[in-house]
Write a protein that holds these residues in place. Structure first.
Motif, PDB file in Angstrom:
ATOM      1  N   THR A   1       0.532  -1.117   0.142  1.00 42.58           N
ATOM      2  CA  THR A   1       0.103  -0.010   0.028  1.00 42.58           C
ATOM      3  C   THR A   1       0.739   1.435  -0.152  1.00 42.58           C
ATOM      4  O   THR A   1       0.480   2.317  -0.536  1.00 42.58           O
ATOM      5  CB  THR A   1      -0.921   0.131   1.270  1.00 42.58           C
ATOM      6  OG1 THR A   1      -0.227  -0.089   2.405  1.00 42.58           O
ATOM      7  CG2 THR A   1      -1.607  -1.167   1.010  1.00 42.58           C
TER       8      THR A   1
ATOM      9  N   TRP B   1       1.843   1.975  -3.432  1.00 43.82           N
ATOM     10  CA  TRP B   1       0.676   2.463  -4.278  1.00 43.82           C
ATOM     11  C   TRP B   1       0.568   3.926  -3.919  1.00 43.82           C
ATOM     12  O   TRP B   1       0.284   4.767  -4.796  1.00 43.82           O
ATOM     13  CB  TRP B   1      -0.758   1.847  -3.946  1.00 43.82           C
ATOM     14  CG  TRP B   1      -0.941   0.524  -4.598  1.00 43.82           C
ATOM     15  CD1 TRP B   1      -1.127  -0.657  -3.818  1.00 43.82           C
ATOM     16  CD2 TRP B   1      -1.383   0.311  -5.912  1.00 43.82           C
ATOM     17  NE1 TRP B   1      -1.166  -1.609  -4.876  1.00 43.82           N
ATOM     18  CE2 TRP B   1      -1.296  -1.183  -6.083  1.00 43.82           C
ATOM     19  CE3 TRP B   1      -1.553   0.895  -6.976  1.00 43.82           C
ATOM     20  CZ2 TRP B   1      -1.840  -1.562  -7.175  1.00 43.82           C
ATOM     21  CZ3 TRP B   1      -1.782   0.548  -8.106  1.00 43.82           C
ATOM     22  CH2 TRP B   1      -1.937  -0.858  -8.299  1.00 43.82           C
TER      23      TRP B   1
ATOM     24  N   ALA C   1      -5.509   0.529  -6.439  1.00 45.70           N
ATOM     25  CA  ALA C   1      -5.102  -0.097  -5.009  1.00 45.70           C
ATOM     26  C   ALA C   1      -6.357  -0.350  -4.184  1.00 45.70           C
ATOM     27  O   ALA C   1      -6.097  -1.422  -3.549  1.00 45.70           O
ATOM     28  CB  ALA C   1      -4.271   1.009  -4.414  1.00 45.70           C
ATOM     29  N   LEU C   2      -7.232   0.139  -4.341  1.00 45.64           N
ATOM     30  CA  LEU C   2      -8.420  -0.184  -3.315  1.00 45.64           C
ATOM     31  C   LEU C   2      -9.090  -1.385  -3.848  1.00 45.64           C
ATOM     32  O   LEU C   2      -9.797  -2.131  -2.978  1.00 45.64           O
ATOM     33  CB  LEU C   2      -9.431   1.037  -3.271  1.00 45.64           C
ATOM     34  CG  LEU C   2      -9.076   2.338  -2.199  1.00 45.64           C
ATOM     35  CD1 LEU C   2      -9.915   3.452  -2.592  1.00 45.64           C
ATOM     36  CD2 LEU C   2      -8.988   1.734  -0.858  1.00 45.64           C
TER      37      LEU C   2
ATOM     38  N   HIS D   1      -6.860  -3.744  -2.068  1.00 45.82           N
ATOM     39  CA  HIS D   1      -6.860  -3.580  -0.715  1.00 45.82           C
ATOM     40  C   HIS D   1      -8.228  -2.992  -0.418  1.00 45.82           C
ATOM     41  O   HIS D   1      -7.829  -1.834   0.173  1.00 45.82           O
ATOM     42  CB  HIS D   1      -5.668  -2.992  -0.241  1.00 45.82           C
ATOM     43  CG  HIS D   1      -4.313  -3.729  -0.744  1.00 45.82           C
ATOM     44  ND1 HIS D   1      -3.814  -4.794  -0.428  1.00 45.82           N
ATOM     45  CD2 HIS D   1      -3.538  -3.060  -1.723  1.00 45.82           C
ATOM     46  CE1 HIS D   1      -2.736  -5.055  -1.284  1.00 45.82           C
ATOM     47  NE2 HIS D   1      -2.293  -4.188  -1.902  1.00 45.82           N
TER      48      HIS D   1
ATOM     49  N   CYS E   1      -8.084  -1.178   3.588  1.00 48.15           N
ATOM     50  CA  CYS E   1      -6.849  -0.621   4.025  1.00 48.15           C
ATOM     51  C   CYS E   1      -7.200   0.891   4.357  1.00 48.15           C
ATOM     52  O   CYS E   1      -7.424   1.730   3.583  1.00 48.15           O
ATOM     53  CB  CYS E   1      -5.894  -0.678   2.872  1.00 48.15           C
ATOM     54  SG  CYS E   1      -4.330   0.184   3.502  1.00 48.15           S
TER      55      CYS E   1
ATOM     56  N   LYS F   1      -5.359   3.288   5.500  1.00 43.91           N
ATOM     57  CA  LYS F   1      -4.328   4.232   4.913  1.00 43.91           C
ATOM     58  C   LYS F   1      -4.542   4.599   3.438  1.00 43.91           C
ATOM     59  O   LYS F   1      -4.205   5.945   3.197  1.00 43.91           O
ATOM     60  CB  LYS F   1      -2.664   3.645   5.181  1.00 43.91           C
ATOM     61  CG  LYS F   1      -1.523   4.632   4.889  1.00 43.91           C
ATOM     62  CD  LYS F   1      -1.670   5.767   5.715  1.00 43.91           C
ATOM     63  CE  LYS F   1      -0.566   6.672   5.514  1.00 43.91           C
ATOM     64  NZ  LYS F   1      -0.375   7.826   6.548  1.00 43.91           N
ATOM     65  N   LEU F   2      -4.980   3.662   2.795  1.00 49.16           N
ATOM     66  CA  LEU F   2      -5.303   4.075   1.379  1.00 49.16           C
ATOM     67  C   LEU F   2      -6.603   5.048   1.192  1.00 49.16           C
ATOM     68  O   LEU F   2      -6.434   6.080   0.416  1.00 49.16           O
ATOM     69  CB  LEU F   2      -5.672   2.812   0.576  1.00 49.16           C
ATOM     70  CG  LEU F   2      -4.495   1.945  -0.071  1.00 49.16           C
ATOM     71  CD1 LEU F   2      -4.900   0.848  -0.512  1.00 49.16           C
ATOM     72  CD2 LEU F   2      -3.795   2.815  -0.840  1.00 49.16           C
TER      73      LEU F   2
END
Length: 382
Positions: free
Chosen positions: A9, A12, A36-37, A40, A43, A45-46
């Motif tokens: 992550t 990314w 990215a999502l 993940h 996540c 942080k994303l």
């Protein structure tokens, strides 16, 4: 596994940041976050960084629009729609993320990011209102709401100018914070909630101030909150220790002793709590120190008493006669066994050399050897 996900992550996020800041392509950054999502989807942080990116993009567009308007240039760019300028894309991310990632901590993290952008007042209010509605039973929510009172400016038109007036205004803000905490511990009477309350009180108490008025108010609030929490038995041991250390550092010996006595009543088998209480008694020059050392050994297991025996000997060396100090060492050697006894003997030898020279140290060393030899040749019980 978690560290691997974190590393991926982070990559990314670095890639999206590069697209946004170096290539000036918010659309490419957005696509990277969306991809990215998909990999993940849970996540935090994303979502946090994607949320931040959209707010930064909206802020950038607002500045561009302002510059165009100053230059009286025509604007036909569809990116300057009112919804985007108000941060609607960030709002969509917020709504989607809190439906997936539950908990006040994540909610507060998004609110903290939104508060970095002055244009997002409406979004900030929406997130704040949702926080109170969705997470009423979470101590973090109450903690955030209470601390927010420190940031709210006075409603009066005239701002305080003198040092005394400023101290009074800070005191009022802190009173409002404590009023929220008081409501919180009634609504949510848990150890976690009281921990937040006492932590706040300690932070304010240890904050430097030249105002005697403010220092007195902070001490009063801290002790009042502590007494309530102690009565309910809803404070962890480490917060007793924190409070004692803070009070000692400001030379409030009477209050420190009150907390220490309460701590040893509640945590009778804690060597640390007894150590703290005895330290307060030593600092206070109490006449009952030796008696309190004796009492501590009644409640504690022998294996946690080494530090207390050493403290007693060190105090005795400074406050009592050599005979009294040697009596403490002899008592200790009878009580302390195993590896700890080696440490104690080293202390005893060091004391003997400092106070009686080579001959005294040699006599102590010889007695130690004799005692060891006698134990080794003691016949078996059969």
């Amino acid at each position: 596994m978690k560290s691997d996900v974190f590393s991926l992550t982070a990559l990314w996020i670095m890639a999206a940041k590069w697209e946004m800041e170096d290539r000036l392509s918010s659309e490419s950054a957005r696509q990277l976050f969306l991809r990215a999502l998909r990999f993940h989807p849970e996540c935090p942080k994303l979502y946090q960084e994607y949320f931040r990116m959209e707010l930064m993009h909206a802020e950038k567009l607002r500045k561009e629009k302002e510059e165009f308007e100053k230059a009286s240039m025509d604007m036909e760019n569809p990116d300057y729609s009112e919804e985007i300028l108000k941060g609607e894309l960030a709002r969509i991310i917020y709504k989607n993320s809190v439906s997936i990632i539950k908990g006040a901590e994540f909610h507060v993290s998004l609110l903290s990011i939104a508060q970095l952008f002055d244009f997002a007042k409406d979004l900030q209010k929406e997130i704040y209102d949702d926080l109170q509605h969705l997470h009423t039973d979470d101590p973090l929510t109450w903690d955030y709401v209470a601390r927010r009172e420190l940031e709210i400016e006075s409603q009066t038109e005239e701002q305080p100018t003198t040092k005394q007036a400023k101290a009074v205004e800070v005191g009022r803000k802190e009173e409002r914070c404590c009023a929220v905490y008081e409501e919180a511990v009634k609504t949510l009477p848990t150890e976690a909630m009281w921990k937040c309350y006492i932590t706040f009180c300690l932070e304010r108490f240890t904050k430097k101030t030249n105002s005697g008025f403010l220092r007195g108010k902070r001490l009063e609030r801290t002790m009042t909150a502590f007494r309530k929490a102690h009565e309910l038995k809803l404070l962890p041991e480490f917060q007793y220790e924190q409070l004692i250390k803070s009070l000692l550092s400001h030379n409030f010996l009477k209050e420190a002793l009150e907390v220490a006595v309460a701590g040893t009543e509640l945590f009778r088998d804690s060597g640390t709590m007894w150590q703290m209480k005895l330290q307060v008694l030593i600092d206070s020059k109490s006449p009952d120190i030796a008696m309190q050392f004796e009492e501590s050994f009644v409640h504690l297991k022998p294996q946690v008493c080494l530090s207390l025996w050493i403290s007693w000997a060190e105090w005795s060396e400074g406050a009592k006669s050599q005979e009294d100090t040697e009596a403490v060492f002899k008592k200790a050697l009878l009580a302390v066994i195993g590896a700890d006894s080696v440490t104690l003997k080293d202390k005893y030898l060091d004391w003997a050399y400092r106070n009686g020279g080579y001959k005294k140290a040699r006599a102590v060393f010889k007695r130690s050897l004799d005692g060891l030899y006698q134990r080794r040749i003691e016949p078996p019980p059969w």
